[in-house]
Design a protein around this motif. Structure first.
Motif, mmCIF file in Angstrom:
data_model
loop_
_atom_site.group_PDB
_atom_site.id
_atom_site.type_symbol
_atom_site.label_atom_id
_atom_site.label_comp_id
_atom_site.label_asym_id
_atom_site.label_seq_id
_atom_site.Cartn_x
_atom_site.Cartn_y
_atom_site.Cartn_z
ATOM 1 N N LYS A 192 0.844 -1.189 0.000
ATOM 2 C CA LYS A 192 0.000 0.000 0.000
ATOM 3 C C LYS A 192 0.879 1.239 0.000
ATOM 4 C CE LYS A 192 -3.835 2.316 2.326
ATOM 5 N NZ LYS A 192 -4.848 2.261 3.401
ATOM 6 N N PRO A 193 0.773 2.102 -1.016
ATOM 7 C CA PRO A 193 1.655 3.269 -1.086
ATOM 8 C C PRO A 193 1.294 4.337 -0.052
ATOM 9 C CG PRO A 193 0.083 3.308 -2.893
ATOM 10 C CD PRO A 193 -0.101 2.001 -2.196
ATOM 11 N N ALA A 194 2.322 4.921 0.555
ATOM 12 C CA ALA A 194 2.140 6.035 1.471
ATOM 13 C C ALA A 194 2.214 7.342 0.694
ATOM 14 C CB ALA A 194 3.227 6.008 2.545
ATOM 15 N N ILE A 195 1.758 8.431 1.320
ATOM 16 C CA ILE A 195 1.792 9.732 0.649
ATOM 17 C C ILE A 195 3.214 10.090 0.239
ATOM 18 C CG2 ILE A 195 1.535 12.217 1.044
ATOM 19 C CD1 ILE A 195 -0.983 11.601 2.649
ATOM 20 N N LEU A 196 4.178 9.909 1.141
ATOM 21 C CA LEU A 196 5.552 10.283 0.840
ATOM 22 C C LEU A 196 6.220 9.348 -0.169
ATOM 23 C CD1 LEU A 196 6.727 11.333 4.401
ATOM 24 C CD2 LEU A 196 6.659 12.805 2.385
ATOM 25 N N GLU A 197 5.551 8.267 -0.484
ATOM 26 C CA GLU A 197 6.074 7.322 -1.478
ATOM 27 C C GLU A 197 5.663 7.708 -2.896
ATOM 28 O OE1 GLU A 197 6.182 2.412 -1.864
ATOM 29 O OE2 GLU A 197 4.879 3.412 -0.414
ATOM 30 N N GLN A 198 4.690 8.571 -3.023
ATOM 31 C CA GLN A 198 4.188 8.957 -4.335
ATOM 32 C C GLN A 198 5.209 9.836 -5.049
ATOM 33 O OE1 GLN A 198 0.360 10.784 -3.700
ATOM 34 N NE2 GLN A 198 -0.386 9.083 -2.452
ATOM 35 N N PRO A 199 5.400 9.632 -6.347
ATOM 36 C CA PRO A 199 6.401 10.410 -7.088
ATOM 37 C C PRO A 199 6.169 11.912 -6.944
ATOM 38 C CG PRO A 199 5.590 8.577 -8.417
ATOM 39 C CD PRO A 199 4.721 8.634 -7.196
ATOM 40 N N GLY A 200 7.225 12.616 -6.645
ATOM 41 C CA GLY A 200 7.159 14.064 -6.556
ATOM 42 C C GLY A 200 6.896 14.622 -5.174
ATOM 43 N N VAL A 201 6.350 13.809 -4.261
ATOM 44 C CA VAL A 201 6.020 14.330 -2.934
ATOM 45 C C VAL A 201 7.285 14.643 -2.143
ATOM 46 C CG1 VAL A 201 4.855 13.859 -0.747
ATOM 47 C CG2 VAL A 201 3.787 13.175 -2.894
ATOM 48 N N GLN A 202 8.284 13.762 -2.214
ATOM 49 C CA GLN A 202 9.535 14.041 -1.514
ATOM 50 C C GLN A 202 10.148 15.356 -2.000
ATOM 51 O OE1 GLN A 202 12.465 10.852 -1.134
ATOM 52 N NE2 GLN A 202 10.851 9.363 -1.520
ATOM 53 N N LEU A 203 10.094 15.585 -3.294
ATOM 54 C CA LEU A 203 10.671 16.817 -3.826
ATOM 55 C C LEU A 203 9.886 18.031 -3.358
ATOM 56 C CD1 LEU A 203 11.719 15.922 -7.471
ATOM 57 C CD2 LEU A 203 13.111 16.032 -5.412
ATOM 58 N N TYR A 204 8.565 17.875 -3.209
ATOM 59 C CA TYR A 204 7.754 18.982 -2.708
ATOM 60 C C TYR A 204 8.199 19.369 -1.296
ATOM 61 C CZ TYR A 204 3.704 21.799 -1.436
ATOM 62 O OH TYR A 204 2.902 22.826 -1.023
ATOM 63 N N VAL A 205 8.540 18.351 -0.490
ATOM 64 C CA VAL A 205 8.906 18.603 0.904
ATOM 65 C C VAL A 205 10.378 18.975 1.040
ATOM 66 C CG1 VAL A 205 8.995 17.614 3.227
ATOM 67 C CG2 VAL A 205 7.109 17.017 1.691
ATOM 68 N N TRP A 206 11.266 18.224 0.368
ATOM 69 C CA TRP A 206 12.700 18.385 0.612
ATOM 70 C C TRP A 206 13.478 18.930 -0.582
ATOM 71 C CZ3 TRP A 206 10.576 13.540 2.513
ATOM 72 C CH2 TRP A 206 10.338 13.573 3.890
ATOM 73 N N GLY A 207 12.818 19.136 -1.703
ATOM 74 C CA GLY A 207 13.520 19.718 -2.839
ATOM 75 C C GLY A 207 14.028 21.113 -2.526
ATOM 76 N N GLY A 208 13.222 21.889 -1.818
ATOM 77 C CA GLY A 208 13.612 23.254 -1.459
ATOM 78 C C GLY A 208 14.881 23.311 -0.633
ATOM 79 N N PRO A 209 14.972 22.539 0.456
ATOM 80 C CA PRO A 209 16.214 22.537 1.227
ATOM 81 C C PRO A 209 17.438 22.134 0.411
ATOM 82 C CG PRO A 209 14.444 21.575 2.512
ATOM 83 C CD PRO A 209 13.891 21.811 1.144
ATOM 84 N N LEU A 210 17.273 21.164 -0.475
ATOM 85 C CA LEU A 210 18.402 20.743 -1.310
ATOM 86 C C LEU A 210 18.845 21.884 -2.226
ATOM 87 C CD1 LEU A 210 17.171 17.158 -2.245
ATOM 88 C CD2 LEU A 210 19.012 17.726 -0.656
ATOM 89 N N ILE A 211 17.875 22.533 -2.854
ATOM 90 C CA ILE A 211 18.193 23.668 -3.730
ATOM 91 C C ILE A 211 18.785 24.815 -2.924
ATOM 92 C CG2 ILE A 211 17.196 25.423 -5.253
ATOM 93 C CD1 ILE A 211 15.118 23.317 -6.091
ATOM 94 N N ASN A 212 18.249 25.028 -1.732
ATOM 95 C CA ASN A 212 18.711 26.107 -0.871
ATOM 96 C C ASN A 212 20.199 25.954 -0.554
ATOM 97 O OD1 ASN A 212 18.748 28.302 0.865
ATOM 98 N ND2 ASN A 212 17.582 27.304 2.488
ATOM 99 N N VAL A 213 20.594 24.754 -0.119
ATOM 100 C CA VAL A 213 21.995 24.520 0.231
ATOM 101 C C VAL A 213 22.881 24.669 -0.996
ATOM 102 C CG1 VAL A 213 23.648 22.810 1.087
ATOM 103 C CG2 VAL A 213 21.419 23.075 2.212
ATOM 104 N N ALA A 214 22.451 24.084 -2.124
ATOM 105 C CA ALA A 214 23.243 24.207 -3.355
ATOM 106 C C ALA A 214 23.385 25.658 -3.776
ATOM 107 C CB ALA A 214 22.583 23.382 -4.471
ATOM 108 N N ASP A 215 22.279 26.394 -3.724
ATOM 109 C CA ASP A 215 22.294 27.799 -4.141
ATOM 110 C C ASP A 215 23.238 28.625 -3.270
ATOM 111 O OD1 ASP A 215 20.756 30.135 -5.627
ATOM 112 O OD2 ASP A 215 20.808 30.668 -3.500
ATOM 113 N N LYS A 216 23.183 28.400 -1.956
ATOM 114 C CA LYS A 216 24.051 29.160 -1.055
ATOM 115 C C LYS A 216 25.523 28.872 -1.320
ATOM 116 C CE LYS A 216 24.860 31.902 2.440
ATOM 117 N NZ LYS A 216 24.742 33.366 2.262
#
Length: 377
Positions: A192-216
């Protein structure tokens, strides 16, 4: 000193703790609390303590606006992060256009606004903020504090091969079975798939922090990878919300990676268990919960933030919420003094707390979350 007038939108775990944390400060004053339905007419102080605070909960939006608050603490709980934008966004716009500053832990995708996948949405919030001469600030324990901690760690680096931010938690003390099952897949069959298992959800939550660190650090992210792994219980496991039967999910590993210049460079990894001995091959904390940053490079660096009292693991869930709340409540004076617009921790000063050395009278003796049936959002 004239105190800043503050309202809280939501009466769940975040809202209740925010009410408590706003008490006894020299520069802020709680003047109103809004809830969808439950707890209406209840003294807001009773959400998280046994001490009334004199502010009654309302479900009337106009009553909240009529209080002319300087700032609103957004504490609405929307379990599906992909639905959160529409629910929170409407509130954000209404508050900002009326000149009410907003601090929120309800939309982690706004921790670093330039990384948001929907820049039209960010532009709408920016326009509302400019119209009302107000500021919106999003932060929390993670995303939020961990990104901040990772960037702090890089100030000790010469060269970096990879940065990994870990959340390593034993979730057996969490009382809300629905939150654990829907978001993570705990206590469900593995297929049974969880919400965080659905494609794109992880990026919605943690994509910003990853981009933030890279950008800085001066880099652009070329691509992302998402990984979601599960392990099932090999025996029945007793947890705070009941029993996880053998064969149902009892551990998850969530790994979101950003690639820079052709290699995996920045990673967010969560390892969450319902007992300590499951999935021994995965990263593990020495305590019930910690946030850890590891930098592989010149030099190798590790920083760890342990949550709560090691002798009281039952308080872990509460302390996690508390740390999330204080990241935004402590920011209120700084946000109210900031230039209008959608801001981030990179633009604000260090958001140290006001009146932090005051009496501990607003603390709670038993930091256990109330069952969700006793709260609303």
């Amino acid at each position: 000193m004239t105190k800043l007038r503050v309202v809280v939108i939501g009466s769940g775990n975040i809202g209740g703790i925010a009410v408590r944390c706003l008490q006894g400060r020299e520069d802020v004053e709680l003047v109103g609390v809004w809830s969808r339905s439950r707890n209406v007419g209840v003294d807001a102080g009773l959400l998280d303590t046994d001490q009334p605070c004199g502010v009654m909960i309302t479900n009337n939006e106009e009553e909240i606006f009529a209080l002319l608050p300087d700032c609103a603490v957004m504490a609405l709980n929307v379990r599906d992060p992909l639905e959160a934008q529409s629910v929170n966004g409407e509130w954000h716009v209404k508050l900002l256009e009326r000149g009410i500053n907003v601090v929120t832990a309800s939309d982690g995708s706004l921790v670093f606004p330039p990384s948001h996948a929907d820049q039209a949405y960010v532009a709408r919030l920016e326009a509302a903020a400019q119209k009302g001469n107000a500021t919106l600030y999003a932060n929390g324990q993670e995303p939020g504090f961990v990104d901040h901690m990772a960037l702090l760690a890089t100030t000790m680096s010469n060269t970096i091969s990879r940065i990994t931010s870990y959340e390593l938690f034993n979730y057996s003390m969490v009382q809300d079975r629905n939150e654990m099952a829907l978001n993570f897949g705990f206590d469900e069959l593995p297929e049974k798939p969880a919400i965080l298992e659905q494609p794109g959800v992880q990026l919605y939550v943690w994509g910003g922090p990853l981009i933030n660190v890279a950008d800085k650090l001066g880099y652009k992210v070329e691509r992302f990878e998402e990984l979601y792994e599960k392990r099932v219980a090999e025996r029945d496991i007793e947890v705070a919300f009941g029993t996880i039967q053998k064969g149902r999910v009892a551990a998850v590993r969530i790994r979101t990676s950003a690639y820079v210049e052709g290699r995996e460079a920045i990673v967010v990894e969560h390892v969450n268990r319902m007992c300590d001995d499951i999935a021994p091959e995965w990263k593990k904390a020495d305590t019930h919960g910690c946030m850890r940053v590891e930098i592989e490079g010149d030099p190798n660096i590790a920083m760890e933030c342990t949550i709560g009292d090691r002798s009281k693991p039952e308080e872990l869930g509460y302390d996690g919420y508390l740390m999330t709340v204080t990241r935004i409540v402590n920011a209120i004076p700084y946000v109210c003094a900031a230039s209008p617009g959608v801001t981030s921790f990179r633009e604000l000063p260090l958001t140290t707390p006001s009146s932090a050395l005051r009496s501990a009278a607003t603390s709670v003796d038993h930091k256990i979350l109330k069952p969700t049936s006793a709260r609303s959002h």
